[in-house]
Scaffold this motif. Structure first.
Motif, short mmCIF file in Angstrom:
data_model
loop_
_atom_site.label_atom_id
_atom_site.label_comp_id
_atom_site.label_asym_id
_atom_site.label_seq_id
_atom_site.Cartn_x
_atom_site.Cartn_y
_atom_site.Cartn_z
N LEU A 22 0.78 -1.17 -0.01
CA LEU A 22 -0.03 -0.03 -0.07
C LEU A 22 0.92 1.28 0.08
O LEU A 22 0.69 2.31 -0.70
N ILE A 23 1.93 1.30 0.77
CA ILE A 23 2.96 2.54 1.02
C ILE A 23 3.39 2.77 -0.46
O ILE A 23 3.97 4.03 -0.69
N GLU A 24 3.40 1.82 -1.49
CA GLU A 24 4.03 2.24 -2.91
C GLU A 24 2.77 2.98 -3.77
O GLU A 24 3.34 3.37 -4.50
N LYS A 25 1.76 2.84 -3.38
CA LYS A 25 0.64 3.52 -3.99
C LYS A 25 -0.13 4.76 -3.30
O LYS A 25 -0.38 5.74 -4.03
N LEU A 26 -0.36 4.33 -1.97
CA LEU A 26 -0.98 5.53 -1.24
C LEU A 26 -0.44 5.45 0.18
O LEU A 26 -0.07 4.78 0.66
N GLN A 71 15.87 -0.02 -5.75
CA GLN A 71 15.07 0.85 -6.59
C GLN A 71 14.13 1.52 -5.86
O GLN A 71 13.17 0.95 -5.04
N VAL A 72 13.86 2.86 -6.16
CA VAL A 72 12.67 3.81 -5.30
C VAL A 72 11.60 3.20 -6.17
O VAL A 72 11.24 3.23 -7.31
N THR A 73 10.67 2.86 -5.07
CA THR A 73 9.17 2.66 -5.75
C THR A 73 8.15 3.69 -5.20
O THR A 73 6.94 3.98 -5.86
N ALA A 74 8.20 4.79 -4.15
CA ALA A 74 7.53 5.75 -3.82
C ALA A 74 8.15 6.70 -2.81
O ALA A 74 9.26 6.38 -2.26
N ALA A 75 7.66 7.63 -2.66
CA ALA A 75 8.26 8.77 -1.72
C ALA A 75 7.15 9.54 -1.01
O ALA A 75 6.12 10.02 -1.87
N VAL A 108 10.32 4.72 -0.23
CA VAL A 108 10.61 3.22 -0.26
C VAL A 108 11.15 2.68 -1.36
O VAL A 108 11.04 3.29 -2.46
N CYS A 109 11.80 1.61 -0.86
CA CYS A 109 12.55 0.95 -1.94
C CYS A 109 12.33 -0.74 -2.13
O CYS A 109 12.07 -1.21 -1.07
N ARG A 110 12.66 -1.06 -3.26
CA ARG A 110 12.76 -2.70 -3.50
C ARG A 110 14.13 -2.98 -3.91
O ARG A 110 14.63 -2.14 -4.47
N LYS A 111 14.28 -4.36 -3.75
CA LYS A 111 15.58 -4.78 -4.63
C LYS A 111 15.39 -4.42 -6.07
O LYS A 111 14.54 -4.53 -6.90
N ARG A 112 16.63 -4.28 -6.79
CA ARG A 112 16.61 -3.94 -8.40
C ARG A 112 16.94 -5.14 -8.77
O ARG A 112 18.07 -5.64 -8.61
N TYR A 134 8.17 13.38 -7.62
CA TYR A 134 9.70 12.92 -7.65
C TYR A 134 9.84 11.56 -7.66
O TYR A 134 10.70 10.83 -8.27
N ALA A 135 8.97 10.74 -6.87
CA ALA A 135 9.39 9.56 -6.47
C ALA A 135 9.00 8.67 -7.70
O ALA A 135 9.82 7.84 -8.15
N ALA A 136 8.12 9.01 -8.47
CA ALA A 136 7.85 8.43 -10.05
C ALA A 136 9.06 8.59 -10.86
O ALA A 136 9.35 7.70 -11.66
N ALA A 137 9.58 9.62 -10.71
CA ALA A 137 10.72 9.98 -11.67
C ALA A 137 11.96 9.15 -11.18
O ALA A 137 12.66 8.36 -11.79
N LEU A 138 12.17 9.05 -9.87
CA LEU A 138 13.33 8.20 -9.25
C LEU A 138 12.92 6.60 -9.56
O LEU A 138 13.94 5.93 -9.78
N ARG A 139 11.53 6.43 -9.56
CA ARG A 139 11.17 5.06 -9.81
C ARG A 139 11.78 4.55 -11.21
O ARG A 139 12.14 3.60 -11.37
N VAL A 140 11.84 5.64 -12.35
CA VAL A 140 12.13 5.20 -13.43
C VAL A 140 13.71 5.02 -13.65
O VAL A 140 13.90 4.15 -14.08
N LEU A 141 14.15 6.16 -13.06
CA LEU A 141 15.89 6.02 -13.12
C LEU A 141 16.32 4.91 -12.37
O LEU A 141 17.37 4.40 -13.11
#
Length: 1004
Positions: free
Chosen positions: A16-20, A710-714, A738-742, A795-802
């Motif tokens: 949930l924290i990755e979306k809302l 990898q960033v998934t949310a902020a 919020v991060c996951r393994k890349r 910002y998080a969405a941008a970092l999520r891509v990068l």
């Protein structure tokens, strides 16, 4: 029907924290918890540690990691808030005062009163309410809840009793969730279990079941920057296995106390209370035997007041250093300095303050300053002539040819505990506050007295006792023998007093009392917490506050997180210090089956597998815990209790991750790389950090990339407000990354990134904006997400891509991210982050401004337009202005601010801007918006419309040649007219006139 819990059924589901994440409500809850100060759950274990993240925020992060984000985001939000006790029914249950039935019937319209209440005598009330109880016909009527009415049915009415206010306003009037425990959750389980597929009846059960569904077992949590242990404690309290580590033994001790005192069973608390009473009884007996705190007439010393004395080089007089002669404001006591010409010194006598003039006279002491930042100086008069000498001159401060500073103070040695006779600073007992129980035994008489010969005799007894046993007690570890290592904070006592060992920070009485308690802690580690709290308020650095606590109060050393030396200080008698040894700790017993672990080691030495990490690393941390906590390490490092014996009792300053330089980045990468290695592929991390540095996004992206994450949310949550420890104009918040393994080795190019970033950011912004509309009813027309939240998510969405890619333009990003920086250089990573952030900002177009115009604006123009929009909607906290100024790359946003107060900041109006910011040096130079604001200022000042329009055509470049410039000016005028209607109606009216002038102007 009971749901079946299937292991790993949520393994691949996004959290949930990755979306809302309802950051507005969490900010309100976090603020409330922070304002509780010493009433917070864990503060009593160690109030000297200030950097505590709110427990409510920690709970939200962990729950947000466990809960799945489904295809029904509105229901996700409802269930999350129910579990967090942030829904409207929970607020009714959290209300601090129960509403009486008569009060409910007076305020609410209820069709059938007897569906809810028993009325006696029956028939004495009408069928429906509201009821006017002032009517004589209802005198003597009794109303009570029906016995068969459930709490849930009662709550339906109580919800209607809530004031029609914003969430923040409501939260200010209710208890914190932890204060009312599970009673606020008894209405939620049908909804929760239906949505999540669980069969829980408590928060701990739902956490355990979600852990099984996501990880196959109860969730294993870890925090390798545990600090005071707030985060791992909350993880354990809500039902996770909790692993905590820190390099500092005092941090580990506090975390251990959270687990083993606050989280213990009730029988453990009773056992601790018994041991505390025994400790106090034994120490009091020894003090009574020595006769060092009693006057022999039933009075006991509560506070001994000491000051330092120096010899004035101009007169040869010994002068006590007293910033004020007022001893106690509440008890109207002061001291007089009575000259003794024969001995060139002053007698000090305590007397009552006669009147306001006498109080004013007493406020001026012998240590003065001509203003903040000015050197303090000694001031006294002999025969009517004032003599002044700077304290720095007395010390003989100097700076040699190499730039090194020093002074002529003698450096104390290991055997010293009082000044030598020829030292500059002598020490003197100048007053004592005495206490005597009243006949009832429930309260005391208090009075301040001058120091007598008997008092000085008792002082000699104390000094003789310490002198006789100092070496022995140091050898046994009952008194510190640890040298003070030079550092940013620890150099202060060395430089200003010549104190070189930690025991020099305590006078003989404080050393003797510390020894008595320290020697009796024995192997009950739980007693160490009261001991450390006691020493924090009983040192030569413990300030005497003469305005607080009735007669006054001896404050803690670490009220300001420094080691500032004082001219005078308070020393607590044992009866005044003992409450720290017998304090009652809050108790939230962990559920059976939860395991907790505390290890003292560097953060990159963690082992084992952990599913969830929530960490609060020391990014840019101004508090030098690795230095100042040696104050306590010095007392506890020898012969610590068995539970602490395996820890290294040293601050290990050189190994601590701190600052923002290259070593910091490399240390952070090593830490997070190891955490990533010790996390399953479907594990998750939340990194907390304070959003205060312009380079923060690039730094964190570097760390994430190099760590294999990898960033998934902020998200951005306001967690701090004004306090004495911070600049009152600087509200601080916490970024949650919020991060996951890349996983995998994905490659891309800079050109391909552009479209992907823009698409991802746009999708994120539209998603949260849409959810705002869906949830309006739930929030009483409040937004779930404000612009700042959407900006952060962008910002998080941008970092999520990068951070999804390991290779960009043929460059290995893990290697690129740890490449040493060259000052002033814009690295490849910096450039990418800048591009990503700018793309995110492009999506934050205020309603009423065309995107085609927005894309052409300078950063300062975007900042002003966005903040005018925020102000129009009532958002005036300084952190919003700071964050958007950074987002839009405004060099100096302060030039545009009329107020920078923490919670009532605002932009300058057009009138207040006047003619400023028109020149070449301004960030608004030759901008369309500045020209429009100037025109609004002129119209508000009654300048003729034709003249205003003429000036506007000159101030806007290429007015007649570029129709787009004219259209932009008209649009801005219309925007100001609408946004300023409520906040500055006069300027709004001028903006409307300007809009019409531009629209009706004939060109050609």
């Amino acid at each position: 029907m009971s749901n079946k819990i299937v292991p790993f059924s949520l393994k691949d589901a996004p959290s949930l924290i990755e979306k809302l994440f309802p950051v507005q409500k969490l900010s309100a809850e976090s603020y409330k918890e922070q304002m509780a100060h010493i009433g917070k759950t864990l503060t009593s274990l160690g109030s000297y540690w200030k950097g505590r993240k709110p427990l409510i925020l920690n709970r939200a992060c962990i729950l947000g990691c466990l809960m799945p984000a489904t295809d029904n985001p509105s229901q996700d939000l409802i269930v999350f808030e129910q579990l967090m006790a942030m829904d409207i029914e929970s607020l009714a249950a959290r209300w601090k005062r129960d509403h009486r039935p008569k009060e409910i019937l007076e305020k609410l319209s209820i069709k059938n009163i007897r569906d809810f209440f028993i009325v006696e005598p029956d028939g004495s009330l009408p069928e429906s309410s509201p009821i006017d109880w002032s009517d004589e016909a209802y005198e003597g009527v009794a109303v009570q809840w029906r016995d068969d009415l459930s709490k849930l049915d009662q709550r339906k009415l109580l919800v209607k009793m809530l004031p029609d206010e914003t969430y923040r306003e409501l939260v200010a009037q209710v208890s914190r969730p932890e204060e009312v425990a599970e009673i606020v959750n008894d209405h939620i389980w049908a909804s929760v279990n239906s949505h999540l597929g669980t069969n829980a009846n408590s928060f701990q059960e739902v956490v355990e079941q979600l852990g099984v569904m996501r990880f196959g077992h109860r969730a294993n949590f870890a925090d390798t920057f545990a600090g005071s242990g707030q985060i791992p404690f909350e993880a354990a309290r809500i039902g996770c296995n909790s692993y905590a580590s820190d390099i500092n033994p005092i941090a580990c001790m506090l975390t251990w106390g959270n687990f083993n005192i606050v989280g213990s069973k009730s029988e453990g608390i009773r056992d601790l209370a018994s041991n505390q009473k025994t400790l106090v009884k034994d120490v009091q007996r020894e003090i009574d035997q020595l006769g060092i705190e009693s006057d022999g007439d039933g009075w006991s010393a509560k506070v001994f007041l000491y000051c330092f004395e120096v010899r004035c080089p101009q007169t040869g007089w010994m002068v006590p250093l007293l910033p004020t002669l007022v001893v106690s404001v509440g008890y109207h006591s002061r001291v007089d300095l009575i000259p003794d010409p024969k001995n060139k010194r002053y007698e000090i006598e305590v007397r009552a303050i006669r009147d306001a003039e006498d109080m004013k006279d007493a406020a001026i002491g012998t240590v003065r300053s001509d203003g903040r930042g000015a050197d303090p100086y000694l001031s006294h008069s002999v025969d009517g002539v004032e003599h002044r000498t700077k304290l720095s001159t007395l010390r003989g401060d100097f700076r040699d040819d190499s730039g090194e500073s020093g002074n002529k103070l003698r450096k104390w040695n290991r055997s010293d505990f009082v000044p030598h006779k020829d030292d500059l600073y002598q020490e003197r007992l100048f007053a004592i506050e005495w206490m005597k129980p009243k006949a009832s035994g429930r309260s005391f008489y208090y009075e301040f007295r001058s120091v007598t010969k008997d008092d000085l005799r008792r002082e000699k007894v104390v000094e003789a006792e310490v002198a006789k046993h100092l070496t022995e007690w140091q050898s046994e570890g009952f008194i510190p023998d640890m040298k003070i290592e030079i550092g940013e904070k620890t150099s202060e006592p060395i430089r200003t007093r010549g104190w070189t060992y930690w025991h020099h920070l305590f006078n003989p009485r404080q050393l003797l009392l510390g020894m008595m308690v320290r020697s009796r802690i024995g192997q009950d580690a739980r007693l160490a917490f009261g001991f450390s709290q006691m020493m924090n308020v009983n040192s030569r650095l413990s300030r005497w506050n003469n305005t607080r606590g009735g007669g006054g109060i001896v404050k803690g050393v670490f009220d300001n997180q420094a080691l500032n030396t004082l001219s005078n200080y308070g020393c607590r008698g044992f009866k005044y210090a003992a409450p720290f040894l017998t304090q009652n700790f809050k108790n939230f017993a962990f559920v059976d089956g939860v395991s907790v672990t505390v290890n003292a080691h560097p953060c990159d030495q963690i082992d084992g597998m952990h599913d969830i990490y929530v960490t609060d690393p020391p990014y840019g941390d101004a508090v030098k815990y690795e230095e100042i906590l040696e104050f306590f390490i010095a007392w506890l490092r020898k012969n610590p209790p068995a539970e602490f014996a395996d820890w290294v009792w040293d601050s290990r300053r050189s190994m601590a991750i701190k600052g923002e330089d290259e070593d910091f980045r490399r240390g952070m990468v090593a830490a997070y790389k190891r955490m990533t290695e010790c996390m399953p592929d479907h594990g998750i991390q939340v990194i907390m950090f304070t959003h205060q540095s312009g380079s923060i996004w690039a730094d964190m992206a570097n760390i994430v990339w190099a760590s294999g994450l990898q960033v998934t949310a902020a998200w951005y949550v306001v967690t701090e407000t004004e306090s004495a420890l911070r600049d009152g104009n600087n509200v601080k918040g916490t970024v949650l990354l919020v991060c996951r393994k890349r996983l995998g080795k994905h490659k891309t190019t800079r050109d391909e990134l552009a479209w992907e970033i823009e698409e991802e950011v746009q999708s994120q912004v539209e998603s949260l904006t849409g959810l705002n509309q869906q949830a309006k009813g739930l929030y009483r027309d409040e937004n779930v997400f404000e612009d700042a939240d959407i900006q952060m998510a962008g910002y998080a969405a941008a970092l999520r891509v990068l951070t999804r890619y390991s290779t960009i333009d043929g460059r290995d990003m893990a290697s690129e991210s740890i490449r040493p920086r060259v000052k002033g250089e814009i690295t490849f990573v910096d450039d990418l982050i800048g591009y990503a952030v700018n793309t995110a900002n492009q999506c934050l177009v205020p309603q009423g401004v065309a995107k085609s115009h927005w894309d052409k604006l300078m950063g300062a123009e975007r900042f002003i337009l966005k903040m005018i929009d925020m102000e129009a909607r009532g958002f005036k906290t300084l952190d919003n202005y700071q964050n958007f100024a950074k987002a839009f790359k405004v060099r100096d946003f302060q030039a545009f601010m009329a107020s920078r107060r923490a919670n009532s900041a605002r932009l300058k109006s057009a009138v207040e801007l006047a003619r400023s910011e028109m020149g070449e040096g301004s960030e608004l130079h030759q901008s369309v918006l500045r020209a429009v604001l100037y025109a609004v200022m002129e119209l508000t000042g009654d300048i003729e419309g034709d003249d205003v329009l003429a000036h506007l055509t000159m101030n806007v470049p290429n007015w007649f040649g570029d129709m787009n410039q004219r259209e932009m000016a008209r649009e801005f005028a219309d925007y100001l007219a609408k946004r300023l209607e409520e906040v500055r109606p006069e300027e709004a009216a001028s903006a409307r006139v300007l809009r019409d002038l531009i629209r009706n102007q004939r060109i050609g």
